[in-house]
Structure formats: structure tokens, C-alpha cells
Design an enzyme around this catalytic site. Structure first.
Site, short mmCIF file in Angstrom:
data_model
loop_
_atom_site.label_atom_id
_atom_site.label_comp_id
_atom_site.label_asym_id
_atom_site.label_seq_id
_atom_site.Cartn_x
_atom_site.Cartn_y
_atom_site.Cartn_z
NE ARG A 140 -2.94 -8.00 7.53
CZ ARG A 140 -3.60 -8.37 8.62
NH1 ARG A 140 -4.29 -9.50 8.63
NH2 ARG A 140 -3.61 -7.60 9.70
CE1 TYR A 190 9.93 31.81 -0.69
CE2 TYR A 190 10.09 29.44 -0.37
CZ TYR A 190 9.84 30.53 -1.19
OH TYR A 190 9.51 30.32 -2.50
CB CYS A 208 11.77 25.73 -0.70
SG CYS A 208 12.95 26.96 -0.12
CG MET A 209 6.50 22.55 -3.01
SD MET A 209 5.21 23.22 -4.06
CE MET A 209 4.16 24.01 -2.87
CE LYS A 265 -0.27 -0.14 5.06
NZ LYS A 265 -1.11 -0.53 6.21
CG HIS A 277 -4.34 -4.25 11.42
ND1 HIS A 277 -3.14 -4.88 11.16
CD2 HIS A 277 -4.11 -2.92 11.26
CE1 HIS A 277 -2.22 -3.95 10.86
NE2 HIS A 277 -2.78 -2.77 10.92
C1 LIG Z 1 -0.38 -1.63 6.84
C2 LIG Z 1 -0.97 -2.90 7.27
C3 LIG Z 1 -0.15 -4.01 7.53
C4 LIG Z 1 1.36 -3.95 7.54
O1 LIG Z 1 1.84 -3.41 8.75
P1 LIG Z 1 3.39 -3.27 9.05
O2 LIG Z 1 3.46 -2.76 10.44
O3 LIG Z 1 3.92 -2.28 8.07
O4 LIG Z 1 4.00 -4.60 8.85
C5 LIG Z 1 -0.78 -5.21 7.84
N1 LIG Z 1 -2.12 -5.29 7.90
C6 LIG Z 1 -2.93 -4.24 7.68
C7 LIG Z 1 -4.41 -4.40 7.78
C8 LIG Z 1 -2.38 -3.00 7.36
O5 LIG Z 1 -3.18 -1.96 7.14
#
Ligand SMILES: *Cc1c(COP(=O)(O)O)cnc(C)c1O
Length: 399
Positions: A221, A264, A311-312, A42, A169
Site C-alpha cells: 500500500r 498584516y 495571507c489567506m 487518500k 498498519h
Molecule cells: C496512508 C496509509 C498508507 C500509505 O502510507 P505511506 O507512508 O504514505 O506510504 C498505507 N496504509 C494505510 C492504512 C494508510 O492509512
């Protein structure tokens, strides 16, 4: 048009060390055992370049990819990636037809969402695999345990949906005190017991894989750990390797007389006749503005303090003490040079944030250059024509 356009070039790029990524994957896999790996890519693979990272991780044998949104899944499918993609985030019911067409695995967190997907799948004559998200205490998104069981039973009656996985999670898996995590796990397992026809279960993020590998179940994950960092607060001694370096080249050297100010707001004043270098990287590229007058970069193996406000698009660094510095020199913004290192973790510390935010904040203007065995393997840019130019940025011997 695009083919003939030669960008004048802004010498700023992120080097993505695929050997480090492969190493981190092996390191995590040694802990996850038989569990499948859904690599979390992601947020543009935490700023590393989602397509390049996904392709490589699939070559290295991950079982699936995990993203948050329909758009992120679309980006990967458009790049020709056919592997299973778990869309973990909440998606609006109107995305259902797109999710079915993309042949991804959406997450169900409501009855309404399940119905929308069932309908979209039925219209296309498909059986849509889905995962069900149980909220066991993050209190963000997902179904509370009792509703999760009821919805799983309802989905079982929907001919066009197949409930393939169950997940939750954790809220604080990285903390030393594991009581809350164990509670969450217990709630989750209790739900699973009541949905025995589903046998793909996953809860483990990076912190869990590191600290409680016995909770990996059938799938893990990992996100951050793949990219070489541990979640904040965990003992940093573990041997993961940072994958990303952010680099630029000095574009200009400015002689600043004592008493003059730069940038700036005039927040930095030269105390002596100074040489200041112009670096083509600003907060729009992900360099936090909070590093103004606080952080430093590396030039010729030495620390060059950031002076004045970021800056940007540009930042100034003091190179008075690096007399041989020249226009065109490599500037390391994140990463190593010689004996010195600027870690993304230290930047996060200076900015009172976490390394996740620093990495995922690296902006779309920065080309991602994927390097394997010292060779450039691929370049990801938001403008394809820029690839040619980005190739010229890499030090000789690496391209
Ligand atoms: C982002 C995310 C992960 C990964 O988490 P890390 O701490 O980067 O390993 C796993 N499960 C879900 C649902 C997430 O949103």
C-alpha cells in the site's frame, strides 16, 4: 451557466508530473516483486488530485486504489473509475448501504460494522468483499489479534460477506530501529495463521517497501513514495522524483520605500527601497503561514524571500535583487526553477512538520494540471469552467 462563465483567473496551479509518477511506481514495484499494488490516493492523492492520479496509476498497472472514507471512494466512482477501491478507514455503520452500492471493499474493524455490511449486502442480493483490519500496535483502529480471529470466524458464517483480505498498519516502519515493526509483523502473521482461508495479506506502506521489502506479502500500500518522497527520517538519497510543483505568476510589483512595512501585523519593514512581488497563493491554498518571513520562492531562477505575513489568498516576496522580474513571471513555490529548488521537504522542515502535511494541505482552489511527455494530459479543478483558463497558465511549449 457554467459553460459561458470565463474566470478572470488567479494564476496559481500545481503541475503534476506523470512521468515522475510512473517512474516512482516502477521504482517501488521493483521492490514489491509479485505483490499487488494498492495505490494510496487518500486526501486527494496527497494533494495531487485524486481522479487524475488514480486514472493514470491504473493505466500504469496498479491493481487497486486505497482511500480512507466513503466520500473519497464516491468521488472516484463518480469519475467513472471502476477499479477495486479499498476503503481503509473506519466507516460508520450507516455508510454500509453506500459502500455496497459503490462496489468498493470496506474495512471491517468491529462486529457491528460487519453486521451492518452483511445486512446491506443481503438486502441487495450481493456478496460483499471486505478486508479485516488487525491492530498490532498502532493502537488507533482495528481489532486486537484475538478479537480479529473471532470476528473472521463470525464473518465466515455470514453468507453475504466474503472476507477477502487481512491487514495491519505499522507505527514506525520508517525508523532505523525495526524491532517494533517486526513485533507488529509477528503478531499479524500469527493472526493470519489462524485465518488460513484468507490469502490476501498486506502491511507495507512506503517505508516498509523501501526498508523491508520482504514484508510485502500479497499486496503493498504505497502512498508517499508514489509522489516522490520518503517518510521523514529515512535517508533521502534514494532516487525518487517529486511529482508535484506548485507555481504561480507574479500579479503585481510594489515599490516599497525604506521604512515601510508590508502585510498584516507589519512584521516586515523594508530596510532599503524595495520591490515586492505579489503572489496569488496563501495559506488557504496550502502555503503554511508559518513560512511568513522564513521561506522563499523562486523567480527567474533566484530565491525571493517571503516577506511579511502570508495571507489567506496572497503572499509577498522580496524581488529587489531580481531587477528584471516582471508581472506575469513564473513563480515557483514548490519545485525547481533553473538551478534552484524549493522542496516540499524543506518547507516541512521550516514549519516543523512532515512532508505529508505540506502536500496534503494544498487546497481545493489550486487547479491540478497533469503533464505527461511535456503535454497537458488533464486538468482537475473544483469548477469545470476553470479548466480553460488553467490551460493558459502553462508555459508555452508545454501545452
Ligand atoms: C496512508 C496509509 C498508507 C500509505 O502510507 P505511506 O507512508 O504514505 O506510504 C498505507 N496504509 C494505510 C492504512 C494508510 O492509512
Amino acid at each position: 451557466m457554467a459553460e459561458t462563465f470565463t474566470p478572470s483567473g488567479r494564476p496559481l496551479w500545481a503541475e503534476i508530473d506523470l512521468d515522475a509518477l510512473a517512474y516512482n511506481l516502477r521504482f517501488l514495484k521493483a521492490r514489491t516483486g509479485k505483490a499487488q499494488i494498492a495505490a494510496v490516493v487518500k486526501a486527494n492523492a496527497y494533494g495531487h488530485g485524486a481522479v487524475g492520479i488514480s486514472r493514470f496509476l491504473l493505466e500504469e498497472g496498479v491493481d487497486a486504489l486505497a482511500v480512507v472514507s466513503t466520500e473519497e471512494a464516491l468521488q472516484l466512482r463518480r469519475a467513472g473509475i471502476t477499479a477495486p477501491i479499498l476503503v481503509m478507514g473506519p466507516t460508520p455503520p450507516q455508510d454500509a448501504p453506500h459502500l455496497v452500492e459503490l462496489e468498493v471493499i470496506p474495512t471491517i474493524a468491529s462486529y457491528e460494522g460487519a453486521l451492518a455490511l452483511a445486512e446491506a449486502a443481503a438486502q441487495r442480493g450481493k456478496v460483499q468483499p471486505v478486508h479485516l483490519k488487525v491492530d498490532t500496535g498502532l493502537n488507533r483502529f482495528g481489532l486486537p489479534p484475538n478479537e480479529a480471529v473471532a470476528l473472521a470466524q463470525a464473518i465466515r458464517q455470514m453468507a453475504s460477506l466474503r472476507l477477502e483480505g487481512l491487514f495491519t498498519h505499522f507505527a514506525s516502519a520508517e525508523e532505523g530501529d525495526k524491532d517494533y515493526t517486526i513485533d507488529q509483523f509477528r503478531h499479524f502473521m500469527n493472526v493470519c495463521l489462524q485465518i488460513p482461508w484468507v490469502n490476501l495479506r498486506h502491511v507495507a506502506n512506503t517505508a516498509t517497501i523501501i526498508d523491508m521489502p520482504e514484508l510485502c506479502l500479497e499486496m503493498a500500500r504505497p502512498g508517499l513514495g508514489l509522489y516522490g518522497y520518503l517518510p521523514p527520517g529515512m535517508a533521502a538519497s534514494l532516487d525518487l522524483r517529486p511529482v508535484l510543483s506548485l507555481k504561480a505568476r507574479l500579479m503585481r510589483i510594489i515599490d516599497v520605500p525604506a521604512g515601510q512595512t508590508v502585510s498584516y501585523g507589519r512584521t516586515w519593514q523594508a530596510q532599503r527601497p524595495s520591490r515586492v512581488g505579489l503572489v496569488p497563493c496563501g495559506y488557504a491554498d496550502g502555503l503554511p503561514r508559518a513560512l511568513s518571513n522564513r521561506g522563499w520562492m523562486l523567480v527567474r531562477g533566484q530565491r525571493a524571500p517571503i516577506v511579511g505575513r502570508i495571507c489567506m489568498d496572497m503572499t509577498l516576496i522580496d524581488i529587489t535583487h531580481i531587477p528584471h522580474a516582471q508581472v506575469g513571471d513564473e513563480v515557483v513555490i514548490i519545485g525547481r526553477q533553473g538551478e534552484e529548488e524549493v522542496s516540499a521537504e524543506h518547507i516541512a522542515f521550516l514549519c516543523d512538520t512532515i512532508v505529508y502535511e505540506v502536500l496534503s494541505g494544498i487546497g481545493p482552489r489550486v487547479p491540478r494540471v497533469f503533464i505527461k511527455g511535456g503535454q497537458v494530459k488533464a486538468i482537475e479543478t473544483f469548477a469545470p469552467a476553470f479548466q480553460q483558463y488553467a490551460t493558459t497558465l502553462i508555459p508555452r511549449g508545454r501545452s
